[in-house]
Write a protein that holds these residues in place. Structure first.
Motif, PDB file in Angstrom:
ATOM      1  N   LYS A   1     -14.910-135.305 -21.977  1.00 41.99           N
ATOM      2  CA  LYS A   1     -15.350-135.919 -20.867  1.00 41.99           C
ATOM      3  C   LYS A   1     -15.262-137.213 -19.521  1.00 41.99           C
ATOM      4  O   LYS A   1     -15.564-138.196 -20.590  1.00 41.99           O
ATOM      5  CB  LYS A   1     -17.015-135.577 -20.959  1.00 41.99           C
ATOM      6  CG  LYS A   1     -17.273-134.185 -20.842  1.00 41.99           C
ATOM      7  CD  LYS A   1     -17.383-133.378 -20.118  1.00 41.99           C
ATOM      8  CE  LYS A   1     -17.196-131.935 -20.455  1.00 41.99           C
ATOM      9  NZ  LYS A   1     -16.973-131.053 -19.945  1.00 41.99           N
TER      10      LYS A   1
ATOM     11  N   LEU B   1     -22.666-140.981 -27.618  1.00 39.17           N
ATOM     12  CA  LEU B   1     -21.426-141.287 -26.193  1.00 39.17           C
ATOM     13  C   LEU B   1     -21.498-139.737 -26.394  1.00 39.17           C
ATOM     14  O   LEU B   1     -21.988-138.530 -27.037  1.00 39.17           O
ATOM     15  CB  LEU B   1     -20.202-140.709 -26.791  1.00 39.17           C
ATOM     16  CG  LEU B   1     -18.944-140.795 -26.406  1.00 39.17           C
ATOM     17  CD1 LEU B   1     -19.013-141.140 -24.932  1.00 39.17           C
ATOM     18  CD2 LEU B   1     -17.115-141.021 -27.351  1.00 39.17           C
ATOM     19  N   LYS B   2     -22.198-139.490 -25.168  1.00 43.30           N
ATOM     20  CA  LYS B   2     -22.430-137.833 -24.343  1.00 43.30           C
ATOM     21  C   LYS B   2     -21.767-137.219 -24.570  1.00 43.30           C
ATOM     22  O   LYS B   2     -20.286-137.534 -24.228  1.00 43.30           O
ATOM     23  CB  LYS B   2     -23.407-138.175 -22.839  1.00 43.30           C
ATOM     24  CG  LYS B   2     -24.274-138.720 -23.103  1.00 43.30           C
ATOM     25  CD  LYS B   2     -25.236-138.639 -21.642  1.00 43.30           C
ATOM     26  CE  LYS B   2     -26.451-139.627 -21.587  1.00 43.30           C
ATOM     27  NZ  LYS B   2     -26.588-140.084 -19.734  1.00 43.30           N
ATOM     28  N   ALA B   3     -21.549-134.914 -25.129  1.00 41.04           N
ATOM     29  CA  ALA B   3     -20.554-134.637 -24.872  1.00 41.04           C
ATOM     30  C   ALA B   3     -19.516-135.020 -26.231  1.00 41.04           C
ATOM     31  O   ALA B   3     -18.092-134.750 -26.074  1.00 41.04           O
ATOM     32  CB  ALA B   3     -19.951-133.965 -24.067  1.00 41.04           C
ATOM     33  N   SER B   4     -19.454-135.761 -27.220  1.00 45.33           N
ATOM     34  CA  SER B   4     -19.176-136.345 -28.399  1.00 45.33           C
ATOM     35  C   SER B   4     -19.134-134.672 -29.237  1.00 45.33           C
ATOM     36  O   SER B   4     -19.764-134.568 -29.619  1.00 45.33           O
ATOM     37  CB  SER B   4     -19.220-137.493 -28.751  1.00 45.33           C
ATOM     38  OG  SER B   4     -18.678-137.754 -29.799  1.00 45.33           O
TER      39      SER B   4
ATOM     40  N   LYS C   1     -20.855-137.350 -32.886  1.00 46.57           N
ATOM     41  CA  LYS C   1     -21.299-138.689 -33.050  1.00 46.57           C
ATOM     42  C   LYS C   1     -21.609-139.755 -33.650  1.00 46.57           C
ATOM     43  O   LYS C   1     -22.165-139.280 -34.765  1.00 46.57           O
ATOM     44  CB  LYS C   1     -22.862-138.268 -32.318  1.00 46.57           C
ATOM     45  CG  LYS C   1     -22.895-136.988 -30.875  1.00 46.57           C
ATOM     46  CD  LYS C   1     -24.212-136.722 -30.472  1.00 46.57           C
ATOM     47  CE  LYS C   1     -24.027-136.299 -29.038  1.00 46.57           C
ATOM     48  NZ  LYS C   1     -23.423-135.487 -29.485  1.00 46.57           N
TER      49      LYS C   1
ATOM     50  N   ASN D   1     -13.688-136.903 -27.189  1.00 47.77           N
ATOM     51  CA  ASN D   1     -14.063-136.134 -25.939  1.00 47.77           C
ATOM     52  C   ASN D   1     -13.517-136.518 -24.865  1.00 47.77           C
ATOM     53  O   ASN D   1     -12.430-136.822 -24.450  1.00 47.77           O
ATOM     54  CB  ASN D   1     -15.394-137.510 -25.861  1.00 47.77           C
ATOM     55  CG  ASN D   1     -16.183-137.237 -24.866  1.00 47.77           C
ATOM     56  OD1 ASN D   1     -16.247-136.954 -23.048  1.00 47.77           O
ATOM     57  ND2 ASN D   1     -18.285-137.796 -25.504  1.00 47.77           N
TER      58      ASN D   1
ATOM     59  N   GLU E   1     -19.386-144.087 -19.267  1.00 46.80           N
ATOM     60  CA  GLU E   1     -20.777-144.710 -19.708  1.00 46.80           C
ATOM     61  C   GLU E   1     -20.980-145.282 -21.025  1.00 46.80           C
ATOM     62  O   GLU E   1     -21.427-146.354 -20.718  1.00 46.80           O
ATOM     63  CB  GLU E   1     -22.038-143.681 -19.592  1.00 46.80           C
ATOM     64  CG  GLU E   1     -23.077-143.826 -19.544  1.00 46.80           C
ATOM     65  CD  GLU E   1     -24.143-142.341 -19.654  1.00 46.80           C
ATOM     66  OE1 GLU E   1     -24.975-143.016 -19.527  1.00 46.80           O
ATOM     67  OE2 GLU E   1     -24.103-141.060 -19.254  1.00 46.80           O
ATOM     68  N   ALA E   2     -20.736-144.781 -21.618  1.00 44.31           N
ATOM     69  CA  ALA E   2     -20.585-145.442 -23.103  1.00 44.31           C
ATOM     70  C   ALA E   2     -19.565-147.033 -22.962  1.00 44.31           C
ATOM     71  O   ALA E   2     -19.855-147.482 -23.911  1.00 44.31           O
ATOM     72  CB  ALA E   2     -19.750-144.426 -24.286  1.00 44.31           C
TER      73      ALA E   2
ATOM     74  N   ASP F   1     -16.453-138.963 -17.806  1.00 44.56           N
ATOM     75  CA  ASP F   1     -18.085-139.207 -17.059  1.00 44.56           C
ATOM     76  C   ASP F   1     -18.611-140.310 -18.433  1.00 44.56           C
ATOM     77  O   ASP F   1     -19.254-141.105 -18.548  1.00 44.56           O
ATOM     78  CB  ASP F   1     -18.040-138.866 -16.476  1.00 44.56           C
ATOM     79  CG  ASP F   1     -18.256-137.808 -15.172  1.00 44.56           C
ATOM     80  OD1 ASP F   1     -17.097-138.870 -14.619  1.00 44.56           O
ATOM     81  OD2 ASP F   1     -18.576-137.396 -13.971  1.00 44.56           O
ATOM     82  N   SER F   2     -18.168-139.460 -19.781  1.00 42.88           N
ATOM     83  CA  SER F   2     -19.315-139.912 -20.939  1.00 42.88           C
ATOM     84  C   SER F   2     -18.543-141.406 -21.486  1.00 42.88           C
ATOM     85  O   SER F   2     -19.282-141.671 -22.223  1.00 42.88           O
ATOM     86  CB  SER F   2     -18.962-138.468 -21.466  1.00 42.88           C
ATOM     87  OG  SER F   2     -19.884-137.349 -21.405  1.00 42.88           O
TER      88      SER F   2
END
Length: 411
Positions: A213, A165-168, A171, A211, A219-220, A215-216
């Protein structure tokens, strides 16, 4: 409201009347009298209900929303959440006890964690709680406990996905992790579950938390649904429960922007519609903790001393990091930042001063506010720390230096 209220953070969860913060229709000073002593945590049931209502409106109608009890396992909070959510997710046998005391059916409760003890596994099996399997060894231990009990176990496979998960903030998936079973190992685990004849429920895919974001998260979620579809062919029976985790964050610090949940909900509705074609029997679940309860609570501590040291003003309070480790900056922060704070009984104070708010412990780590501009406060006034409904009291070293306990109330 304090003059340094961080931009974007909603500090209007609670009303203000006659210069005092109000929770449960009660001014803070009176609430403190009701509780009987400081420090204490106060959680607002109306704020909890409103947050769930807002979330339901934003998310797909057929999405199941579970409460991750580790965020705040206070029994009264859990009892209230049982009337609002579709299920509970646990991280210990003690949390399971609290959950089973509520009206929530055991079939809607799941238990995750990388180090479940045999006794905890046995308790969950006896209660018909779904166990999220985290390793091959844990799977075999579950089988042994089933044999001892003469019962079968409801199980799901917790997957450590290849993606993260980006920008988490934290993680919990992607790369080498203690959580779950690496996705490339899952087919073999599923074959073993089939041979053992366990009651297979589905998957648990949790890749991160805190998170902001959209978008992140989108996506996840999409990757989690796709991964479940790819692995479905190996499953011993149709997937009935597909927990795609949570990750929804709340703003704490200057510059933090609230998560755009409407955007997340729209994307998830589209992704779920596609998934349903391949997994028609699966209930898609999101698991949220901090997002549901974090902004509904405050930590309240009383000023017991005021002093000047080399030109700086210090407000010394009767609570600190032993009750609220996160607000002290010692719970994962690399660079310490101030939580939003108010002088709860002087919300409209016109005279301002820059202060450091510190606790009673004999350590320089015990700090709640560093050079914060607030209404001028005196001994006896009440300091309120916002965003304290999640990972507060039970996430803190409450026995450190043998200080008195805090109390918790739901109002």
């Amino acid at each position: 409201m304090n003059s340094t209220a961080p931009k974007h953070i909603n500090l209007h969860t609670f009303a203000v009347a006659d210069g005092q913060l109000v929770l449960g229709n009660m001014p803070l000073s009176r609430l403190a009298q009701r509780v009987g002593h400081t420090p204490f945590y106060a959680y607002d049931r109306q704020a909890l209900t409103q947050r769930m209502q807002q979330l339901r409106q934003a998310m797909p109608a057929d999405l199941k929303i579970h409460y991750a009890m580790k965020a705040n396992p206070m029994p009264a909070v859990v009892q209230h959440m049982a009337t609002l959510v579709d299920g509970f997710d646990l991280a210990s046998a003690e949390e399971m006890k609290v959950a089973l005391d509520t009206p929530m059916p055991a079939e809607h409760i799941s238990f995750a964690g990388p180090g479940k003890r045999p006794l905890e596994l046995s308790q969950a099996i006896a209660a018909s709680v779904t166990l999220n399997i985290e390793s091959a060894h844990e799977l075999e231990t579950i089988v042994k406990q089933c044999e001892c009990l003469g019962l079968n176990a409801k199980v799901a496979v917790r997957i450590n996905p290849a993606f993260e998960l980006k920008a988490s903030g934290m993680k919990m998936g992607g790369g080498a992790k203690q959580f779950g079973i690496d996705e490339e190992q899952v087919p073999d685990i599923l074959k073993r579950i089939n041979v053992l004849g366990l009651d297979f429920q589905g998957f648990h895919i949790y890749s991160g938390s805190q998170n902001l974001k959209a978008d992140s998260i989108m996506e996840a979620q999409q990757k989690s649904l796709q991964l479940a579809v790819q692995l479905a062919e190996y499953c011993p029976s149709p997937i009935r429960k597909l927990n795609i985790g949570g990750g929804f964050g709340i703003p704490y610090f200057p510059g933090d922007t609230p998560l755009a949940i409407e955007q997340v909900g729209e994307a998830l509705a589209s992704a779920m519609a596609l998934t349903r074609q391949s997994l028609p029997e699966a209930d898609v679940i999101i698991e949220l903790g901090r997002y549901l309860v974090g902004e509904a609570g405050i930590y309240v501590t009383r000023i017991i001393d005021k002093k000047i040291s080399r030109g700086q003003t210090f407000l010394i309070v009767d609570g600190g990091l032993h009750h609220h480790l996160a607000a002290s900056g010692n719970f994962g922060q690399v660079i310490r930042k101030n939580y939003p704070i108010a002088i709860g009984n002087k919300m409209h104070g016109e005279a301002l001063e820059t202060v450091n708010i510190v606790g009673p412990l004999c350590t320089p780590l015990d700090i709640l506010a560093d050079k914060m501009t607030l209404p001028k406060a005196e001994i006896g006034d009440l300091v309120a720390v916002y965003q304290s409904g999640a990972y507060g009291y039970t996430a803190s070293p409450t026995k450190f230096l043998s200080q008195p306990d805090a109390r918790e109330v739901l109002v």
